[in-house]
Design a protein around this motif. Sequence first.
Motif, short mmCIF file in Angstrom:
data_model
loop_
_atom_site.label_atom_id
_atom_site.label_comp_id
_atom_site.label_asym_id
_atom_site.label_seq_id
_atom_site.Cartn_x
_atom_site.Cartn_y
_atom_site.Cartn_z
N ARG A 21 -1.76 1.68 13.57
CA ARG A 21 -1.24 0.32 13.76
C ARG A 21 0.27 0.32 14.03
O ARG A 21 0.76 -0.44 14.86
CB ARG A 21 -1.52 -0.54 12.54
N GLN A 25 0.34 -0.60 17.82
CA GLN A 25 0.42 -2.05 17.82
C GLN A 25 1.80 -2.56 17.41
O GLN A 25 1.99 -3.75 17.24
CB GLN A 25 -0.68 -2.63 16.95
N LYS A 96 3.99 -9.09 10.08
CA LYS A 96 3.51 -8.03 10.98
C LYS A 96 3.64 -6.67 10.32
O LYS A 96 4.46 -5.84 10.70
CB LYS A 96 4.27 -8.08 12.30
N GLN A 98 0.99 -3.60 8.24
CA GLN A 98 -0.35 -3.17 7.87
C GLN A 98 -0.38 -3.19 6.35
O GLN A 98 0.38 -2.47 5.70
CB GLN A 98 -0.66 -1.76 8.38
N LYS A 126 -1.06 -9.97 8.97
CA LYS A 126 -1.91 -9.93 10.16
C LYS A 126 -2.99 -8.85 10.07
O LYS A 126 -4.08 -9.02 10.58
CB LYS A 126 -1.05 -9.67 11.40
N TYR A 127 -2.67 -7.72 9.45
CA TYR A 127 -3.60 -6.60 9.39
C TYR A 127 -3.77 -6.18 7.94
O TYR A 127 -2.80 -5.82 7.28
CB TYR A 127 -3.08 -5.42 10.22
#
Length: 187
Positions: A21, A25, A96, A98, A126-127
């Motif tokens: 991630r 990302q 934003k 992980q 978000k994750y």
Amino acid sequence: LLQWEQGSGKTLAAIAIGMYRMEQQGLHSTWAISSAISIRNNWDVILKGTGFSYVFVERLADLQRIRPGDFVILTLNKVSQYKKRIGRYIKQLGYKIQFIFDESDNISNPSSKQTLSVLSCFRRCKYKLLTTGTSTRNNISEFAPQLELLYNNSINMISWCPLIYHHDRDGTTTQEANPWLGQPIPA
């Protein structure tokens, strides 16, 4: 939710997801929280042994050392202790990150201080990845805080159960019609 039994590599899988991630990302960092035993005897040892850049948050000043691409590890007690500062910091990052919650069955009581702190700080991330060997210890209601963390009480969580069962302390079970049938599950 990653539910594998003990010793099957949940921590390594979580590290791989965090690395992916952050690299692919563009997330700022990967935050892993768990019980003190898991953080000290597992996460700290593995991250140190593999040479990944990480920050172990033991004092409030440690938040200043976090850089993009870092793993951030902290115990559930520290999340409760520094809830406001952690929440503000993650909000500044635009959520934003992980987020990894190892041993997520630790938030089985929806009214405990630890559960409320974790939900307050990380529910909008978000994750998210929750890892556990047992998602529930005694009954299914213990799973509700984990679902709340994963889905942030989304209106897409629709209740399709026509009946609600109640189990009383004297051993009797009663049922009633579900007043929320076809509607979002209430928080």
